[in-house]
Scaffold this active site. Structure first.
Site, PDB file in Angstrom:
ATOM      1  N   ASP A  91      40.386  35.805  34.504  1.00 39.36           N
ATOM      2  CA  ASP A  91      41.148  35.385  35.689  1.00 39.36           C
ATOM      3  C   ASP A  91      40.434  34.262  36.450  1.00 39.36           C
ATOM      4  OD1 ASP A  91      39.143  36.955  36.730  1.00 39.36           O
ATOM      5  OD2 ASP A  91      40.460  38.271  37.896  1.00 39.36           O
ATOM      6  N   SER A  92      39.254  33.841  35.970  1.00 36.27           N
ATOM      7  CA  SER A  92      38.628  32.636  36.541  1.00 36.27           C
ATOM      8  C   SER A  92      39.517  31.422  36.292  1.00 36.27           C
ATOM      9  CB  SER A  92      37.243  32.401  35.925  1.00 36.27           C
ATOM     10  OG  SER A  92      37.369  32.233  34.528  1.00 36.27           O
ATOM     11  N   ASP A 130      42.052  39.416  31.319  1.00 34.43           N
ATOM     12  CA  ASP A 130      41.788  40.112  32.577  1.00 34.43           C
ATOM     13  C   ASP A 130      43.079  40.660  33.159  1.00 34.43           C
ATOM     14  OD1 ASP A 130      39.216  40.356  33.732  1.00 34.43           O
ATOM     15  OD2 ASP A 130      39.073  38.168  33.889  1.00 34.43           O
ATOM     16  N   GLU A 162      38.022  45.238  36.302  1.00 30.89           N
ATOM     17  CA  GLU A 162      36.787  45.314  37.087  1.00 30.89           C
ATOM     18  C   GLU A 162      36.623  46.702  37.696  1.00 30.89           C
ATOM     19  OE1 GLU A 162      36.441  42.087  39.874  1.00 30.89           O
ATOM     20  OE2 GLU A 162      36.819  40.571  38.328  1.00 30.89           O
ATOM     21  N   GLU A 229      27.959  41.413  34.816  1.00 30.91           N
ATOM     22  CA  GLU A 229      27.829  40.093  35.455  1.00 30.91           C
ATOM     23  C   GLU A 229      26.750  40.090  36.533  1.00 30.91           C
ATOM     24  OE1 GLU A 229      31.498  38.201  36.626  1.00 30.91           O
ATOM     25  OE2 GLU A 229      30.447  36.606  37.707  1.00 30.91           O
TER      26      GLU A 229
HETATM   27  O1  KIV Z   1      37.323  35.616  34.617  1.00 29.73           O
HETATM   28  C1  KIV Z   1      36.346  35.335  33.937  1.00 29.73           C
HETATM   29  O2  KIV Z   1      36.200  34.229  33.424  1.00 29.73           O
HETATM   30  C2  KIV Z   1      35.325  36.376  33.780  1.00 29.73           C
HETATM   31  C3  KIV Z   1      33.931  35.943  33.499  1.00 29.73           C
HETATM   32  C4  KIV Z   1      32.985  37.013  33.854  1.00 29.73           C
HETATM   33  C5  KIV Z   1      33.721  35.490  32.126  1.00 29.73           C
HETATM   34  O3  KIV Z   1      35.620  37.501  33.898  1.00 29.73           O
END
Ligand code: KIV
Length: 335
Positions: A91-92, A130, A162, A229
């Protein structure tokens, strides 16, 4: 003309036509077949599909597992063709592909759109997406509904969410339905406001204890992998050794079972001066290369150096002469 360009074109014979009193013979024109062969015609895929068993066997051999994010067709395509074992639609992408402030803004529908694009490109790597904030925290049932959408509508093989011990019932619900789950512990960006920002986790003994408890709880609930992380390497290594599923580290040292980075970051696809977390190593200068290319293109368009003859299509002398004879007539007709 380059053969590559020709492959994308197919000849079309235009019908006979009459302009004014003159008959114009059929001419061969070129119709665009495809501006870019979407499956990447230059890359032949010889890699076997990476499955959850492949990941487990890498883990058993103690061979580090390679993971990279992707957010669209080209980034998925390059990651897969470069041999990544796992492609993560993280989700980044909210920030790196959509320009949002943080990951909290991105919706399920937006994630699904990006997943579908990545899925069309990735032929071998194992894909994980994600679950975005708001799509899984309310109940295990809500989480399972979202996970099913990621598989059915997004084409993903696994979902990431998460949270630690408190997410165990949710992880159990999804994995018991046959969808593999990667748990994300340590620094969890969706929870940045309750963590007090993007802070390193597991630095104190109490923090490290919580991290280990979380890791064991998500593993017990059925998580097939644990992403850790921003945790000191010593702590992440101890946690990794206590687990029987792979850990994937980001900012957590090289004692994890594998590593992940955000593609835009590690390729240097951003202007100078942008903030980068300490753990990011940049392996390329995609921004610089792209700027150089675009600036050269601008210069050549302004000077008319582009397009030179090699980038144009030929017309026969006869067709051209025939056309030139009627140009004035056509102009008059249109007045
Ligand atoms: O959203 C993302 O890119 C992640 C990183 C920790 C790789 O979850």
């Amino acid at each position: 003309m380059a053969t590559r360009a020709l492959n994308y074109l197919r000849p079309v014979l235009r019908n006979n036509c009459t302009i004014g009193s003159r008959h114009i013979s059929p001419i061969k024109t070129w119709a665009r077949y495809s501006s870019h062969s979407p499956m990447g015609s230059t890359t032949t895929n010889t890699r076997k599909k990476v499955t959850i068993q492949t990941i487990q066997s890498l883990y058993k051999k103690n061979e580090p597992i390679t993971v990279l994010t992707a957010s669209d067709f080209p980034s998925g395509h390059v990651a897969d063709s470069a041999g990544m074992e796992i492609v993560l639609v993280g989700d980044s992408l909210a920030m790196v592909a959509m320009g949002m402030e943080d990951t909290n803004e991105v919706t399920m529908e937006e994630m699904l759109l990006h997943c579908r694009s990545v899925n069309r490109a990735v032929k071998s790597a194992f894909t994980i997406a994600d679950l975005p904030m708001g799509s899984y925290e309310i109940s295990p049932e809500q989480a399972l509904t979202s996970a099913v959408r990621m598989v059915k509508e997004g084409g993903m093989k696994c979902v990431k969410l998460e949270g630690g011990a408190e997410m165990a019932p949710t992880i159990a619900k999804i994995s018991q339905a046959g969808i593999p789950v990667m748990a994300h512990i340590g620094l969890t960006p969706q929870r940045q406001h309750s963590l007090g920002g993007f802070r390193v986790q597991g630095k104190s003994a109490a923090g490290a204890v919580k991290l280990l408890r979380d890791a064991l709880a998500v593993q017990k609930a059925g998580a097939c992998m644990v992403l850790i992380e921003a945790v000191p390497p010593e702590i992440a290594t101890i946690v990794t050794r206590r687990l029987s599923v792979p850990t994937i580290g980001i900012g957590s040292g090289n004692g994890c079972s594998g590593q992940v980075l955000v593609q835009v970051d590690m390729l240097g696809n951003f202007p100078a001066g942008r903030f980068l977390p300490k753990f990011v190593k940049t392996y390329a200068d995609v921004w610089g290369e792209a700027r150089r290319g675009i600036e050269a293109y601008k210069k050549e368009v302004k000077s008319r150096a582009f397009p030179s003859e090699e980038f144009t299509y030929a017309v026969s002398k006869e067709a051209l002469e025939e056309f030139e004879k009627v140009v004035d007539e056509i102009e008059c007709e249109s007045q």
